[in-house]
Design a protein around this motif. Structure first.
Motif, mmCIF file in Angstrom:
data_model
loop_
_atom_site.group_PDB
_atom_site.id
_atom_site.type_symbol
_atom_site.label_atom_id
_atom_site.label_comp_id
_atom_site.label_asym_id
_atom_site.label_seq_id
_atom_site.Cartn_x
_atom_site.Cartn_y
_atom_site.Cartn_z
ATOM 1 N N VAL A 180 0.817 -1.209 0.000
ATOM 2 C CA VAL A 180 0.000 0.000 0.000
ATOM 3 C C VAL A 180 0.854 1.264 0.000
ATOM 4 N N HIS A 181 1.873 1.289 0.843
ATOM 5 C CA HIS A 181 2.653 2.515 1.035
ATOM 6 C C HIS A 181 4.058 2.427 0.430
ATOM 7 N N GLY A 182 4.739 1.304 0.677
ATOM 8 C CA GLY A 182 6.115 1.178 0.200
ATOM 9 C C GLY A 182 7.049 2.073 0.987
ATOM 10 N N TRP A 183 8.157 2.438 0.369
ATOM 11 C CA TRP A 183 9.144 3.290 1.040
ATOM 12 C C TRP A 183 8.980 4.766 0.688
ATOM 13 N N ASP A 184 8.091 5.038 -0.304
ATOM 14 C CA ASP A 184 7.938 6.418 -0.759
ATOM 15 C C ASP A 184 6.483 6.845 -0.888
ATOM 16 N N GLY A 185 5.585 6.061 -0.315
ATOM 17 C CA GLY A 185 4.170 6.395 -0.402
ATOM 18 C C GLY A 185 3.511 5.973 -1.699
ATOM 19 N N ARG A 186 4.244 5.320 -2.587
ATOM 20 C CA ARG A 186 3.710 4.945 -3.904
ATOM 21 C C ARG A 186 3.614 3.422 -4.064
ATOM 22 N N GLY A 187 3.532 2.714 -2.966
ATOM 23 C CA GLY A 187 3.484 1.266 -3.039
ATOM 24 C C GLY A 187 2.344 0.753 -3.897
ATOM 25 N N TYR A 188 1.146 1.311 -3.719
ATOM 26 C CA TYR A 188 0.001 0.843 -4.502
ATOM 27 C C TYR A 188 0.187 1.129 -5.983
ATOM 28 N N GLN A 189 0.893 2.220 -6.329
ATOM 29 C CA GLN A 189 1.151 2.517 -7.729
ATOM 30 C C GLN A 189 2.110 1.496 -8.326
ATOM 31 N N ARG A 190 3.123 1.119 -7.556
ATOM 32 C CA ARG A 190 4.063 0.095 -8.033
ATOM 33 C C ARG A 190 3.353 -1.243 -8.228
ATOM 34 N N PHE A 191 2.448 -1.575 -7.307
ATOM 35 C CA PHE A 191 1.728 -2.843 -7.409
ATOM 36 C C PHE A 191 0.824 -2.857 -8.631
ATOM 37 N N PHE A 192 0.089 -1.780 -8.857
ATOM 38 C CA PHE A 192 -0.850 -1.723 -9.977
ATOM 39 C C PHE A 192 -0.196 -1.210 -11.255
ATOM 40 N N SER A 193 1.071 -1.555 -11.443
ATOM 41 C CA SER A 193 1.794 -1.252 -12.687
ATOM 42 C C SER A 193 2.449 -2.533 -13.162
ATOM 43 N N ALA A 194 2.091 -2.985 -14.342
ATOM 44 C CA ALA A 194 2.609 -4.259 -14.833
ATOM 45 C C ALA A 194 4.091 -4.194 -15.174
ATOM 46 N N ASP A 195 4.624 -2.991 -15.437
ATOM 47 C CA ASP A 195 6.038 -2.840 -15.770
ATOM 48 C C ASP A 195 6.474 -1.414 -15.428
ATOM 49 N N ARG A 196 7.755 -1.127 -15.647
ATOM 50 C CA ARG A 196 8.291 0.196 -15.305
ATOM 51 C C ARG A 196 7.666 1.302 -16.141
ATOM 52 N N GLU A 197 7.339 1.014 -17.386
ATOM 53 C CA GLU A 197 6.723 2.022 -18.229
ATOM 54 C C GLU A 197 5.355 2.427 -17.691
ATOM 55 N N ALA A 198 4.582 1.432 -17.255
ATOM 56 C CA ALA A 198 3.268 1.742 -16.696
ATOM 57 C C ALA A 198 3.402 2.524 -15.394
ATOM 58 N N PHE A 199 4.420 2.181 -14.595
ATOM 59 C CA PHE A 199 4.631 2.906 -13.342
ATOM 60 C C PHE A 199 5.048 4.352 -13.606
ATOM 61 N N ALA A 200 5.902 4.556 -14.588
ATOM 62 C CA ALA A 200 6.361 5.907 -14.909
ATOM 63 C C ALA A 200 5.238 6.788 -15.435
ATOM 64 N N ALA A 201 4.157 6.179 -15.935
ATOM 65 C CA ALA A 201 3.056 6.950 -16.516
ATOM 66 C C ALA A 201 2.069 7.464 -15.470
ATOM 67 N N TRP A 202 2.251 7.055 -14.204
ATOM 68 C CA TRP A 202 1.337 7.545 -13.165
ATOM 69 C C TRP A 202 1.539 9.047 -12.975
ATOM 70 N N PRO A 203 0.451 9.816 -12.822
ATOM 71 C CA PRO A 203 0.603 11.242 -12.510
ATOM 72 C C PRO A 203 1.153 11.423 -11.103
ATOM 73 N N GLU A 204 1.686 12.598 -10.823
ATOM 74 C CA GLU A 204 2.321 12.839 -9.531
ATOM 75 C C GLU A 204 1.338 12.710 -8.373
#
Length: 291
Positions: A130-154
């Motif tokens: 949910v949180h991870g080390w930077d508050g973006r844990g859920y974004q990392r989980f719901f990203s199938a790859d690095r490209e999808a993760f990089a596309a998340w808005p701030e």
């Protein structure tokens, strides 16, 4: 995920030991003198971790190295061989450690403390997701790859987050998880239900809870209590920062989750009708304990 499985495997091992509480308490002296490795439930827990859980992690790490490392690694070349070996080993060793710690607590009559060991593992797992080390844990989980993760808005809105999570649900990662879950989850629950319903109960201790009650309590403990605690902790860290958020989360967890009689975890513990020496050595429903 690599960062998650250390906590998850520990929680699995502690869960198995807690489910086997009556069996562990009813083992005769001859079996105990044969050594801890004579425990068939320990063997079952280790086999589950070694034959099912660890291979599933290795499969995901090979098939989706960026997702399995929470978007840290880009590809196989980013993964040192020692990390892969250590990851596979901890998926088994942490499970054995969780079982051992919980079984020692059960042997000393602290069954609720053993139950909480499983909670520690699952809350740790969910907090990273949910949180991870930077508050973006859920974004990392719901990203199938690095490209999808990089596309998340701030600062994604709720709608944007739900949309991206919905897209992930049809990704190859998610489809793989569905298939693995169809094997891992029923196998785990079958063992836990069997062990929770077996073992020698004390005179006047009541009968074993029904299968549906056990399934409801276990799933409620994982996806209600543990996940809810992790989400609450993440919200507090977001609002107050690490230095104030962590103590606040600990205080809230102690009062609303762990506290005997009224805490959510203790209520689930009561539904499982486990033995607890602190209640005179007899299983007692936490809902009626009143603290």
């Amino acid at each position: 995920m690599v960062q998650v499985d250390v906590f998850w495997s520990y929680g699995i091992g502690a869960s198995f030991a807690t489910a086997a509480a009556y069996r562990l308490r009813s083992r005769d002296s001859a079996a105990r003198s044969a050594g801890r490795w004579s425990d068939p439930c320990l063997m079952g827990a280790v086999l589950y971790c070694a034959v099912l859980f660890a291979p599933s992690g290795a499969w995901l790490l090979w098939g989706f190295p960026d997702w399995e490392t929470m978007q840290v690694a880009r590809d196989h070349g980013s993964l040192p061989a020692w990390l892969v070996a250590l990851f596979a080993a901890t998926n088994v060793s942490q499970g054995a450690l969780g079982y051992w710690v919980a079984s020692r607590l059960i042997a000393s009559g602290r069954v609720y403390a053993a139950f909480l060991q499983a909670g520690v593992g699952y809350v740790g797992m969910f907090f990273i997701l949910v949180h991870g080390w930077d508050g973006r844990g859920y974004q990392r989980f719901f990203s199938a790859d690095r490209e999808a993760f990089a596309a998340w808005p701030e600062n994604p809105s709720v709608g944007e987050a739900l949309s991206r999570a919905g897209d992930w649900l049809a990704s190859p990662v998610a489809l793989t998880l569905y298939g693995m879950g169809a094997v891992l989850v029923p196998a785990m629950l079958a063992l836990m239900v069997s062990w929770l319903r077996s073992g020698e109960r004390e005179p006047g201790g009541g009968t074993a809870p029904g299968r549906l009650r056990i399934l409801g309590a276990v799933l409620g403990a994982v996806f209600g209590v543990a996940l809810g605690t992790a989400i609450a902790a993440s919200v507090l860290v977001h609002l107050l920062g690490w230095w104030l958020g962590v103590p606040a989360a600990v205080a809230v967890t102690a009062l609303l989750v762990v506290r005997r009689g009224t805490g959510a975890a203790h209520r689930v513990f009561g539904l499982l009708a486990l033995p607890d020496r602190q209640f005179g050595g007899r299983p007692r429903n936490a809902l009626a304990a009143g603290g």
